[in-house]
Motif scaffolding. Structure first.
Motif, PDB file in Angstrom:
ATOM      1  N   GLU A   1       0.841  -1.193   0.000  1.00  0.00           N
ATOM      2  CA  GLU A   1       0.000   0.000   0.000  1.00  0.00           C
ATOM      3  C   GLU A   1       0.879   1.246   0.000  1.00  0.00           C
ATOM      4  O   GLU A   1       1.795   1.374   0.817  1.00  0.00           O
ATOM      5  CB  GLU A   1      -0.917   0.005   1.227  1.00  0.00           C
ATOM      6  CG  GLU A   1      -1.944  -1.119   1.231  1.00  0.00           C
ATOM      7  CD  GLU A   1      -2.902  -1.003   2.413  1.00  0.00           C
ATOM      8  OE1 GLU A   1      -2.839   0.025   3.133  1.00  0.00           O
ATOM      9  OE2 GLU A   1      -3.697  -1.939   2.610  1.00  0.00           O
ATOM     10  N   VAL A   2       0.586   2.170  -0.914  1.00  0.00           N
ATOM     11  CA  VAL A   2       1.363   3.403  -1.033  1.00  0.00           C
ATOM     12  C   VAL A   2       0.436   4.587  -0.750  1.00  0.00           C
ATOM     13  O   VAL A   2      -0.516   4.817  -1.496  1.00  0.00           O
ATOM     14  CB  VAL A   2       1.975   3.547  -2.444  1.00  0.00           C
ATOM     15  CG1 VAL A   2       2.829   4.811  -2.529  1.00  0.00           C
ATOM     16  CG2 VAL A   2       2.804   2.317  -2.792  1.00  0.00           C
ATOM     17  N   PRO A   3       0.671   5.334   0.325  1.00  0.00           N
ATOM     18  CA  PRO A   3      -0.197   6.462   0.646  1.00  0.00           C
ATOM     19  C   PRO A   3      -0.003   7.623  -0.325  1.00  0.00           C
ATOM     20  O   PRO A   3       0.997   7.687  -1.046  1.00  0.00           O
ATOM     21  CB  PRO A   3       0.230   6.851   2.066  1.00  0.00           C
ATOM     22  CG  PRO A   3       1.645   6.374   2.168  1.00  0.00           C
ATOM     23  CD  PRO A   3       1.730   5.134   1.326  1.00  0.00           C
ATOM     24  N   ALA A   4      -0.951   8.551  -0.335  1.00  0.00           N
ATOM     25  CA  ALA A   4      -0.849   9.731  -1.182  1.00  0.00           C
ATOM     26  C   ALA A   4       0.370  10.558  -0.786  1.00  0.00           C
ATOM     27  O   ALA A   4       0.759  10.601   0.380  1.00  0.00           O
ATOM     28  CB  ALA A   4      -2.121  10.569  -1.053  1.00  0.00           C
ATOM     29  N   GLY A   5       0.975  11.202  -1.768  1.00  0.00           N
ATOM     30  CA  GLY A   5       2.145  12.026  -1.477  1.00  0.00           C
ATOM     31  C   GLY A   5       2.842  12.484  -2.735  1.00  0.00           C
ATOM     32  O   GLY A   5       2.408  12.206  -3.856  1.00  0.00           O
ATOM     33  N   ARG A   6       3.942  13.195  -2.525  1.00  0.00           N
ATOM     34  CA  ARG A   6       4.723  13.722  -3.642  1.00  0.00           C
ATOM     35  C   ARG A   6       5.876  12.791  -3.986  1.00  0.00           C
ATOM     36  O   ARG A   6       6.432  12.107  -3.133  1.00  0.00           O
ATOM     37  CB  ARG A   6       5.271  15.115  -3.305  1.00  0.00           C
ATOM     38  CG  ARG A   6       4.235  16.219  -3.482  1.00  0.00           C
ATOM     39  CD  ARG A   6       4.830  17.570  -3.185  1.00  0.00           C
ATOM     40  NE  ARG A   6       3.891  18.620  -3.563  1.00  0.00           N
ATOM     41  CZ  ARG A   6       3.970  19.874  -3.152  1.00  0.00           C
ATOM     42  NH1 ARG A   6       4.939  20.243  -2.339  1.00  0.00           N
ATOM     43  NH2 ARG A   6       3.085  20.772  -3.539  1.00  0.00           N
ATOM     44  N   TRP A   7       6.227  12.828  -5.270  1.00  0.00           N
ATOM     45  CA  TRP A   7       7.311  12.008  -5.784  1.00  0.00           C
ATOM     46  C   TRP A   7       8.225  12.853  -6.663  1.00  0.00           C
ATOM     47  O   TRP A   7       7.755  13.699  -7.421  1.00  0.00           O
ATOM     48  CB  TRP A   7       6.756  10.841  -6.617  1.00  0.00           C
ATOM     49  CG  TRP A   7       5.899   9.898  -5.836  1.00  0.00           C
ATOM     50  CD1 TRP A   7       4.604  10.093  -5.454  1.00  0.00           C
ATOM     51  CD2 TRP A   7       6.286   8.619  -5.339  1.00  0.00           C
ATOM     52  NE1 TRP A   7       4.148   9.013  -4.739  1.00  0.00           N
ATOM     53  CE2 TRP A   7       5.154   8.087  -4.653  1.00  0.00           C
ATOM     54  CE3 TRP A   7       7.453   7.860  -5.402  1.00  0.00           C
ATOM     55  CZ2 TRP A   7       5.184   6.835  -4.038  1.00  0.00           C
ATOM     56  CZ3 TRP A   7       7.478   6.614  -4.796  1.00  0.00           C
ATOM     57  CH2 TRP A   7       6.359   6.110  -4.121  1.00  0.00           C
ATOM     58  N   ALA A   8       9.519  12.605  -6.553  1.00  0.00           N
ATOM     59  CA  ALA A   8      10.478  13.138  -7.517  1.00  0.00           C
ATOM     60  C   ALA A   8      10.755  12.031  -8.520  1.00  0.00           C
ATOM     61  O   ALA A   8      11.086  10.905  -8.142  1.00  0.00           O
ATOM     62  CB  ALA A   8      11.770  13.565  -6.817  1.00  0.00           C
ATOM     63  N   VAL A   9      10.602  12.352  -9.799  1.00  0.00           N
ATOM     64  CA  VAL A   9      10.751  11.350 -10.860  1.00  0.00           C
ATOM     65  C   VAL A   9      11.962  11.729 -11.712  1.00  0.00           C
ATOM     66  O   VAL A   9      11.999  12.807 -12.319  1.00  0.00           O
ATOM     67  CB  VAL A   9       9.482  11.272 -11.729  1.00  0.00           C
ATOM     68  CG1 VAL A   9       9.614  10.149 -12.746  1.00  0.00           C
ATOM     69  CG2 VAL A   9       8.238  11.070 -10.858  1.00  0.00           C
ATOM     70  N   PHE A  10      12.951  10.838 -11.753  1.00  0.00           N
ATOM     71  CA  PHE A  10      14.208  11.094 -12.451  1.00  0.00           C
ATOM     72  C   PHE A  10      14.279  10.237 -13.713  1.00  0.00           C
ATOM     73  O   PHE A  10      14.077   9.019 -13.657  1.00  0.00           O
ATOM     74  CB  PHE A  10      15.404  10.781 -11.546  1.00  0.00           C
ATOM     75  CG  PHE A  10      15.412  11.561 -10.261  1.00  0.00           C
ATOM     76  CD1 PHE A  10      16.040  12.788 -10.181  1.00  0.00           C
ATOM     77  CD2 PHE A  10      14.753  11.068  -9.129  1.00  0.00           C
ATOM     78  CE1 PHE A  10      16.036  13.511  -8.996  1.00  0.00           C
ATOM     79  CE2 PHE A  10      14.738  11.784  -7.944  1.00  0.00           C
ATOM     80  CZ  PHE A  10      15.384  13.012  -7.875  1.00  0.00           C
ATOM     81  N   HIS A  11      14.568  10.884 -14.843  1.00  0.00           N
ATOM     82  CA  HIS A  11      14.669  10.195 -16.134  1.00  0.00           C
ATOM     83  C   HIS A  11      16.102   9.710 -16.332  1.00  0.00           C
ATOM     84  O   HIS A  11      17.061  10.436 -16.081  1.00  0.00           O
ATOM     85  CB  HIS A  11      14.276  11.156 -17.259  1.00  0.00           C
ATOM     86  CG  HIS A  11      14.201  10.510 -18.603  1.00  0.00           C
ATOM     87  ND1 HIS A  11      13.066   9.878 -19.071  1.00  0.00           N
ATOM     88  CD2 HIS A  11      15.127  10.394 -19.604  1.00  0.00           C
ATOM     89  CE1 HIS A  11      13.294   9.407 -20.289  1.00  0.00           C
ATOM     90  NE2 HIS A  11      14.541   9.708 -20.621  1.00  0.00           N
ATOM     91  N   SER A  12      16.239   8.474 -16.780  1.00  0.00           N
ATOM     92  CA  SER A  12      17.563   7.894 -17.011  1.00  0.00           C
ATOM     93  C   SER A  12      17.541   7.078 -18.293  1.00  0.00           C
ATOM     94  O   SER A  12      16.581   6.346 -18.549  1.00  0.00           O
ATOM     95  CB  SER A  12      17.952   6.987 -15.826  1.00  0.00           C
ATOM     96  OG  SER A  12      19.030   6.142 -16.143  1.00  0.00           O
TER      97      SER A  12
END
Length: 288
Positions: free
Chosen positions: A220-231
């Motif tokens: 289970e992953v609660p609501a929140g912010r994510w930093a998404v890094f492209h590689s």
């Protein structure tokens, strides 16, 4: 963040012969224990707990040469017995307390660390910040050791054990971001120590509105912010370099810190032999 880590080193140095509560130290610094341990490990190349033990044993060596009261030295540095202290001492110096008392060494001293930010400016990190509602990660999970560089054979073996039809089944379940088949690392040791165990899940993200089959594991992953890094580039080297750069370049330069939660890799495209790949690395973050 660099200032926080240097202040942490100063606080540790002043309390080597006292109780060290890392959670309280993090609170003094206005950050979280989770973020502090992860950043320290990534930048110092060793877990915070290892650094504290090495510094304590470095300072304790001088005490050993100056007195015969080994029990008081052991207690001073947080050990309940001379045996436990002796094991820690040997793990750092490679010799016993008796050897040092008799010969004066050899000693392996851990210097006090200082963190500095070096800005190269020659690599731009392709990053976005996104708010996500709560979702589920579903798939097949196993426990594996953490390996910082190169292919993790335990993960490779886990994925290879799944039939091709199961990959297609999982893909069909994906109905939210991060999209597609995912490589999920959860329950990671706070110090991010190599060899420590984590939960690896090969699966997909779903909204959780539909029932999940009994043969699938869930996170289970609660609501929140994510930093998404492209590689993109050689796999897994380019991905691992991007992961390391989040600690050395991105977090020290941006007003974000890690929050507890799984780390997710979405493979967007790859060569048939998986020698190269385009990936997104999702890390849970919050304002620092």
């Amino acid at each position: 963040m660099i200032a926080e880590l240097n202040r942490l080193v100063e606080l540790v140095e002043g309390r080597l012969d006292d109780d060290l509560d890392v959670a309280s130290l993090a609170k003094e610094l206005g950050t979280t224990e989770y973020h502090l341990r992860r950043m320290f490990s990534s930048l110092a190349g060793m877990p915070l707990s290892d650094y504290i033990r090495r510094r304590r044993m470095s300072v304790a060596a001088a005490d050993i040469l100056g007195t015969d009261d080994l029990l008081s030295i052991a207690v001073r540095y947080g050990y309940g017995s001379t045996e436990a202290f002796g094991r820690a001492f040997r793990s750092v110096h490679g010799v016993s307390v008796g050897d040092v008392k008799r010969d004066g060494g050899p000693l392996r001293t851990q210097p006090q660390l200082r963190f500095r930010l070096t800005v190269e400016g020659n690599i731009t990190m392709d990053t976005r910040i996104t708010d996500r509602p709560a979702f589920l990660l579903v798939g097949h999970a196993t426990r594996v050791p953490l390996i910082h560089e190169g292919v993790n054979p335990h993960i490779q073996s886990h994925i290879a054990s799944l039939p091709a039809a199961e990959h297609e089944r999982l893909k069909a379940l994906s109905d939210t971001e991060p999209a597609g088949l995912l490589q999920v690392s959860a329950d990671v040791d706070a110090d991010y120590a190599e060899g420590s165990e984590l939960t690896y899940l090969h699966g997909v993200a779903v909204t959780g509105t539909a029932p999940v089959a009994d043969d699938l594991d869930t996170i289970e992953v609660p609501a929140g912010r994510w930093a998404v890094f492209h590689s993109e580039g050689e796999y897994p080297a380019a991905l691992q370099e991007a992961w390391a750069a989040t600690a050395t370049d991105w977090f020290p330069s941006n007003p974000w810190r890690l929050r507890p939660g799984p780390s997710i890799v979405a493979v967007l495209d790859r060569a048939d032999d998986f020698s190269t790949a385009t990936c997104e690395l999702w890390l849970p973050v919050e304002r620092a």
